[in-house]
Design an enzyme around this catalytic site. Structure first.
Site, PDB file in Angstrom:
ATOM      1  N   LYS A   9     -43.094 -19.865  38.679  1.00  0.00           N
ATOM      2  CA  LYS A   9     -42.604 -18.733  39.473  1.00  0.00           C
ATOM      3  C   LYS A   9     -41.109 -18.465  39.253  1.00  0.00           C
ATOM      4  O   LYS A   9     -40.407 -19.295  38.657  1.00  0.00           O
ATOM      5  CB  LYS A   9     -42.894 -19.021  40.945  1.00  0.00           C
ATOM      6  CG  LYS A   9     -44.388 -19.080  41.304  1.00  0.00           C
ATOM      7  CD  LYS A   9     -44.534 -19.270  42.810  1.00  0.00           C
ATOM      8  CE  LYS A   9     -45.977 -19.269  43.259  1.00  0.00           C
ATOM      9  NZ  LYS A   9     -46.062 -19.395  44.734  1.00  0.00           N
ATOM     10  N   PHE A  57     -45.673 -13.040  55.589  1.00  0.00           N
ATOM     11  CA  PHE A  57     -44.779 -13.339  54.462  1.00  0.00           C
ATOM     12  C   PHE A  57     -45.065 -12.483  53.226  1.00  0.00           C
ATOM     13  O   PHE A  57     -44.430 -12.658  52.186  1.00  0.00           O
ATOM     14  CB  PHE A  57     -44.853 -14.833  54.095  1.00  0.00           C
ATOM     15  CG  PHE A  57     -46.243 -15.327  53.711  1.00  0.00           C
ATOM     16  CD1 PHE A  57     -46.758 -15.119  52.438  1.00  0.00           C
ATOM     17  CD2 PHE A  57     -47.032 -16.001  54.643  1.00  0.00           C
ATOM     18  CE1 PHE A  57     -48.020 -15.573  52.073  1.00  0.00           C
ATOM     19  CE2 PHE A  57     -48.306 -16.461  54.294  1.00  0.00           C
ATOM     20  CZ  PHE A  57     -48.797 -16.244  53.010  1.00  0.00           C
ATOM     21  N   THR A  92     -47.947 -26.438  49.650  1.00  0.00           N
ATOM     22  CA  THR A  92     -47.289 -25.130  49.539  1.00  0.00           C
ATOM     23  C   THR A  92     -45.811 -25.228  49.920  1.00  0.00           C
ATOM     24  O   THR A  92     -44.958 -24.603  49.289  1.00  0.00           O
ATOM     25  CB  THR A  92     -48.000 -24.115  50.466  1.00  0.00           C
ATOM     26  OG1 THR A  92     -49.386 -24.098  50.144  1.00  0.00           O
ATOM     27  CG2 THR A  92     -47.418 -22.722  50.304  1.00  0.00           C
ATOM     28  N   ARG A 103     -43.862 -29.191  43.286  1.00  0.00           N
ATOM     29  CA  ARG A 103     -43.171 -28.425  44.328  1.00  0.00           C
ATOM     30  C   ARG A 103     -42.094 -29.261  45.016  1.00  0.00           C
ATOM     31  O   ARG A 103     -41.028 -28.736  45.370  1.00  0.00           O
ATOM     32  CB  ARG A 103     -44.192 -27.867  45.314  1.00  0.00           C
ATOM     33  CG  ARG A 103     -44.898 -26.631  44.723  1.00  0.00           C
ATOM     34  CD  ARG A 103     -46.106 -26.228  45.508  1.00  0.00           C
ATOM     35  NE  ARG A 103     -46.552 -24.876  45.159  1.00  0.00           N
ATOM     36  CZ  ARG A 103     -47.683 -24.334  45.611  1.00  0.00           C
ATOM     37  NH1 ARG A 103     -48.483 -25.035  46.411  1.00  0.00           N
ATOM     38  NH2 ARG A 103     -48.020 -23.118  45.265  1.00  0.00           N
ATOM     39  N   ASN A 113     -41.546 -21.703  45.714  1.00  0.00           N
ATOM     40  CA  ASN A 113     -42.065 -23.070  45.580  1.00  0.00           C
ATOM     41  C   ASN A 113     -42.462 -23.414  44.134  1.00  0.00           C
ATOM     42  O   ASN A 113     -43.330 -24.243  43.893  1.00  0.00           O
ATOM     43  CB  ASN A 113     -43.228 -23.286  46.560  1.00  0.00           C
ATOM     44  CG  ASN A 113     -44.347 -22.276  46.371  1.00  0.00           C
ATOM     45  OD1 ASN A 113     -44.320 -21.479  45.448  1.00  0.00           O
ATOM     46  ND2 ASN A 113     -45.343 -22.325  47.243  1.00  0.00           N
ATOM     47  N   HIS A 116     -47.558 -21.765  40.887  1.00  0.00           N
ATOM     48  CA  HIS A 116     -48.841 -21.336  41.450  1.00  0.00           C
ATOM     49  C   HIS A 116     -49.949 -22.056  40.690  1.00  0.00           C
ATOM     50  O   HIS A 116     -49.817 -22.321  39.493  1.00  0.00           O
ATOM     51  CB  HIS A 116     -49.024 -19.824  41.277  1.00  0.00           C
ATOM     52  CG  HIS A 116     -50.446 -19.371  41.493  1.00  0.00           C
ATOM     53  ND1 HIS A 116     -50.933 -19.107  42.756  1.00  0.00           N
ATOM     54  CD2 HIS A 116     -51.486 -19.209  40.624  1.00  0.00           C
ATOM     55  CE1 HIS A 116     -52.232 -18.786  42.644  1.00  0.00           C
ATOM     56  NE2 HIS A 116     -52.586 -18.828  41.362  1.00  0.00           N
TER      57      HIS A 116
HETATM   58  P1  ADP Z   1     -50.670 -21.838  47.689  1.00  0.00           P
HETATM   59  O1  ADP Z   1     -49.772 -21.186  46.668  1.00  0.00           O
HETATM   60  O2  ADP Z   1     -50.300 -23.262  47.951  1.00  0.00           O
HETATM   61  O3  ADP Z   1     -52.146 -21.664  47.370  1.00  0.00           O
HETATM   62  P2  ADP Z   1     -50.986 -19.750  49.691  1.00  0.00           P
HETATM   63  O4  ADP Z   1     -52.117 -19.234  48.866  1.00  0.00           O
HETATM   64  O5  ADP Z   1     -51.227 -19.988  51.137  1.00  0.00           O
HETATM   65  O6  ADP Z   1     -50.389 -21.104  49.094  1.00  0.00           O
HETATM   66  O7  ADP Z   1     -49.769 -18.745  49.601  1.00  0.00           O
HETATM   67  C1  ADP Z   1     -49.439 -18.088  48.390  1.00  0.00           C
HETATM   68  C2  ADP Z   1     -47.938 -18.122  48.215  1.00  0.00           C
HETATM   69  O8  ADP Z   1     -47.321 -17.370  49.277  1.00  0.00           O
HETATM   70  C3  ADP Z   1     -47.296 -19.509  48.339  1.00  0.00           C
HETATM   71  O9  ADP Z   1     -47.363 -20.268  47.155  1.00  0.00           O
HETATM   72  C4  ADP Z   1     -45.870 -19.162  48.713  1.00  0.00           C
HETATM   73  O10 ADP Z   1     -45.122 -18.699  47.572  1.00  0.00           O
HETATM   74  C5  ADP Z   1     -46.093 -17.994  49.667  1.00  0.00           C
HETATM   75  N1  ADP Z   1     -46.224 -18.458  51.068  1.00  0.00           N
HETATM   76  C6  ADP Z   1     -47.284 -19.089  51.627  1.00  0.00           C
HETATM   77  N2  ADP Z   1     -47.103 -19.364  52.925  1.00  0.00           N
HETATM   78  C7  ADP Z   1     -45.869 -18.893  53.218  1.00  0.00           C
HETATM   79  C8  ADP Z   1     -45.092 -18.868  54.419  1.00  0.00           C
HETATM   80  N3  ADP Z   1     -45.551 -19.383  55.561  1.00  0.00           N
HETATM   81  N4  ADP Z   1     -43.872 -18.297  54.356  1.00  0.00           N
HETATM   82  C9  ADP Z   1     -43.396 -17.770  53.203  1.00  0.00           C
HETATM   83  N5  ADP Z   1     -44.090 -17.755  52.022  1.00  0.00           N
HETATM   84  C10 ADP Z   1     -45.311 -18.315  52.030  1.00  0.00           C
HETATM   85 MG    MG Z   2     -53.290 -19.897  47.261  1.00  0.00          MG
END
Ligand code: ADP
Ligand code: MG
Length: 141
Positions: A9, A57, A92, A103, A113, A116
């Site tokens: 990212k 978000f 995450t 991460r 973070n 992905h």
């Molecule tokens: P992951 O990437 O771990 O699968 P999610 O699918 O829940 O997590 O979320 C997609 C992306 O959105 C995250 O990787 C992060 O960049 C962003 N994100 C998720 N939750 C939050 C949050 N509570 N506040 C800000 N950004 C978030």
């Molecule tokens: Mg996800």
């Protein structure tokens, strides 16, 4: 062989952590099956993350994902590529992610973070098609 899709990212591109991340991925036993530098448009980012459209978000996430070019890739792993890469990425939220996960090591905060990774076989099938053409892939599905 098993496959997953991932993205390095914007934060990890801008702070030049991408080389270390690709090295960690290789050392963890993953092989690159495809790799591409992409500058996401707002439309493409919104489509890619459409499942989060109504989350608080979402706007911040889209702005962030379009803020710099990203590296998109398909990874091969001997087994359970999706789960193995999620484990390598960690939680995450980098603050909650286990030590030595990507991460925890390279992420800045819960938005920025660093990486992905597809969360299921279905997500992998949807996500790699977003960025690669069938004929570009270096493996047979
Ligand atoms: P992951 O990437 O771990 O699968 P999610 O699918 O829940 O997590 O979320 C997609 C992306 O959105 C995250 O990787 C992060 O960049 C962003 N994100 C998720 N939750 C939050 C949050 N509570 N506040 C800000 N950004 C978030
Ligand atoms: Mg996800």
């Amino acid at each position: 062989m098993h496959f997953t899709f991932g993205i390095i990212k914007p934060d990890a591109m801008e702070n030049r952590a991408y080389g270390k991340i690709l090295d960690d991925i290789a050392m963890a036993g993953f092989q690159l099956a495809e790799l591409k530098l992409v500058k996401l448009t707002e439309e493409k980012a919104k489509n890619f993350y459409s499942m989060h459209e109504h989350k608080p978000f979402f706007d911040e996430l889209i702005r962030y994902m379009c803020s710099a070019p990203v590296l998109c890739f398909v990874l091969q792993h001997e087994e359970n590529a999706v789960e193995a890469f999620r484990a390598l990425m960690g939680d995450t939220d980098p603050k909650k992610a286990e030590k030595n996960t990507l991460r925890a090591k390279y992420g800045k905060d819960i938005t920025a973070n660093a990486v992905h990774g597809s969360d299921s076989e279905e997500s992998f099938m949807r996500e790699w098609k977003f960025f690669f053409k069938e004929e570009e892939l270096l493996f047979n599905k």
